[in-house]
Design an enzyme around this catalytic site. Structure first.
Site, PDB file in Angstrom:
ATOM      1  N   CYS A  40       0.824  -1.211   0.000  1.00  0.00           N
ATOM      2  CA  CYS A  40       0.000   0.000   0.000  1.00  0.00           C
ATOM      3  C   CYS A  40       0.862   1.266   0.000  1.00  0.00           C
ATOM      4  O   CYS A  40       1.519   1.560  -0.986  1.00  0.00           O
ATOM      5  CB  CYS A  40      -0.992  -0.029   1.157  1.00  0.00           C
ATOM      6  SG  CYS A  40      -2.408   1.080   0.892  1.00  0.00           S
TER       7      CYS A  40
ATOM      8  N   HIS B 139      -3.810  -5.277  -0.111  1.00  0.00           N
ATOM      9  CA  HIS B 139      -3.515  -5.796   1.221  1.00  0.00           C
ATOM     10  C   HIS B 139      -3.610  -7.325   1.264  1.00  0.00           C
ATOM     11  O   HIS B 139      -4.677  -7.881   1.535  1.00  0.00           O
ATOM     12  CB  HIS B 139      -4.479  -5.192   2.249  1.00  0.00           C
ATOM     13  CG  HIS B 139      -4.181  -3.772   2.579  1.00  0.00           C
ATOM     14  ND1 HIS B 139      -3.336  -3.404   3.607  1.00  0.00           N
ATOM     15  CD2 HIS B 139      -4.574  -2.613   1.987  1.00  0.00           C
ATOM     16  CE1 HIS B 139      -3.232  -2.086   3.653  1.00  0.00           C
ATOM     17  NE2 HIS B 139      -3.981  -1.582   2.673  1.00  0.00           N
TER      18      HIS B 139
ATOM     19  N   GLU C 118      -2.599  -9.198   3.536  1.00  0.00           N
ATOM     20  CA  GLU C 118      -2.745  -9.652   4.918  1.00  0.00           C
ATOM     21  C   GLU C 118      -4.164  -9.557   5.432  1.00  0.00           C
ATOM     22  O   GLU C 118      -4.444  -9.916   6.586  1.00  0.00           O
ATOM     23  CB  GLU C 118      -1.842  -8.818   5.825  1.00  0.00           C
ATOM     24  CG  GLU C 118      -2.414  -7.510   6.323  1.00  0.00           C
ATOM     25  CD  GLU C 118      -2.638  -6.452   5.253  1.00  0.00           C
ATOM     26  OE1 GLU C 118      -3.409  -5.503   5.492  1.00  0.00           O
ATOM     27  OE2 GLU C 118      -2.039  -6.555   4.166  1.00  0.00           O
TER      28      GLU C 118
END
Length: 374
Positions: free
Chosen positions: A266, A350, A352
């Site tokens: 990001c 993202h 995660e």
């Protein structure tokens, strides 16, 4: 209690307060996720923003300690169509409304969020004011126009940690005690230094699960401070706002490139690109949600991703040393790059994401593989 949202274009929405009393300003944006509202509330990347949830009912599974992405909410304000009065889930430890009040988050419900989102999509993200104390439309619109917005502001300094820490918590731990008190077992794998520009907790959890020893440093750290940790790999985290004012972070990345493998997510992706000579631009309304399709150019695979960004890397400015590895299938913007000479890569989305989707978890294994080649 009555609450009002005013936009800089003069639009005013009247609804009901479900959070703390007060008044906040920020950039009004929207997120299309159906779940994960607690992760959104505690994501430091939302600093300076008033977040609108497009899914009509929010709060039905309550809140709990396990789903935090940082110690507290960071967004400026919160907007929903309807918040659930009933929190029905075996993991629930409280209601959304009580959580918002506890942390002083100004929030509003019972407005036409569909109309609001359509206006943002047509006009672009706008500055706004959310208030329970000033209910005069003309006054609120004037305050919205005077709001500083995001461009040119260094919001990272407001969310980066003051001190380094050793991370010792896995994705399955869900305790947070190990982060603060060293309660987990120390990993014995490669040493990764994570630069925290406003990092979501699920990122170091994934690095830890890969067997990495993880040291978290403030995003304001210098290249010398990073290299003094003798890292086997360097991670660049997500974070809020405009990347271009973060000149020190860019200098730090320039100073560590080639010294250890680098992986950015990001804001970390944008900063790596800036460090290599690219530029970034403010998007019309950004990408925020858990259903964003991205294509991996290497083999054509499509990943459904979680995203939260209002800035992107400008492709026309991309230097020869960077190649595009991933691309958005919604608007064609760059979603990933890799350095042609140094062991460094990054993605705009993202991988995660704890609320899902999980299509991109493989990137952490790729980073570990890159660390092993040095």
């Amino acid at each position: 209690m009555t609450a009002k949202l005013a936009l800089e274009d003069g639009t005013v929405f009247t609804g009901t307060s479900i959070g703390a009393e007060g008044e906040v300003d920020g950039e009004v944006c929207f997120n299309t996720s159906m779940t994960g509202y607690q992760e959104i509330l505690t994501d430091p990347s939302y600093r300076g923003q008033i977040v609108t949830m497009t899914y009509p009912q929010i709060g039905n599974y309550g809140v709990n300690e396990s789903d935090l992405e940082s110690e507290r909410p960071h967004l400026a304000g919160f907007i929903v169509r309807e918040h659930s009065r009933v929190a029905s889930n075996f993991r629930s430890e409280g209601s959304l409304a009580d959580y918002l009040k506890e942390w002083g988050v100004v929030a509003i419900e019972s407005i036409d969020t569909r109309a609001l989102v359509r206006r943002i999509r047509s006009t672009g993200a706008m500055r706004g004011v959310l208030s329970t104390t000033d209910l005069d439309d003309e006054s609120l619109v004037a305050k919205a126009k005077a709001s500083p917005g995001l461009v040119g502001r260094d919001l990272v300094k407001e969310v980066t940690p003051e001190m380094p820490c050793e991370w010792q918590e896995s994705v399955s731990d869900w305790t947070h005690l190990s982060k603060a008190e060293g309660g987990g077992e120390k990993a014995e794998g490669p040493h990764v230094v994570a630069l925290d520009f406003g990092m979501k907790w699920n990122i170091p959890r994934h690095l830890y699960d890969q067997g990495c020893q993880v040291t978290v440093l403030p995003g304001t750290s210098t290249a010398e401070e990073v290299l003094a940790q003798e890292p086997d790999g360097i991670f660049l985290s997500n974070g809020p706002g405009d990347p271009e004012p973060l000149t020190q972070a860019v200098e730090t990345i320039q100073g560590v490139l080639g010294k250890a493998p680098v992986f950015g997510i990001c804001l970390g992706h944008q900063l790596l690109s800036l460090a290599c000579g690219a530029k970034t631009f403010k998007m019309k309304f950004g990408h925020r949600g858990g259903n964003q399709p991205v294509q991996r150019l290497e083999d054509g695979t499509v990943e459904i991703t979680s995203q939260n960004h209002g800035f992107a890397v400008d492709e026309e400015s991309l230097p020869d040393c960077l190649e595009v590895t991933h691309r958005s299938l919604n608007d064609g913007t760059i979603e990933g790059v890799r350095h042609r000479e140094h062991n460094a890569f990054s993605v705009q989305y993202h991988p995660e994401a704890s609320a899902g989707p999980h299509d991109s978890h493989y990137l952490f294994a790729e980073f570990l593989k890159a660390v092993g080649t040095m």
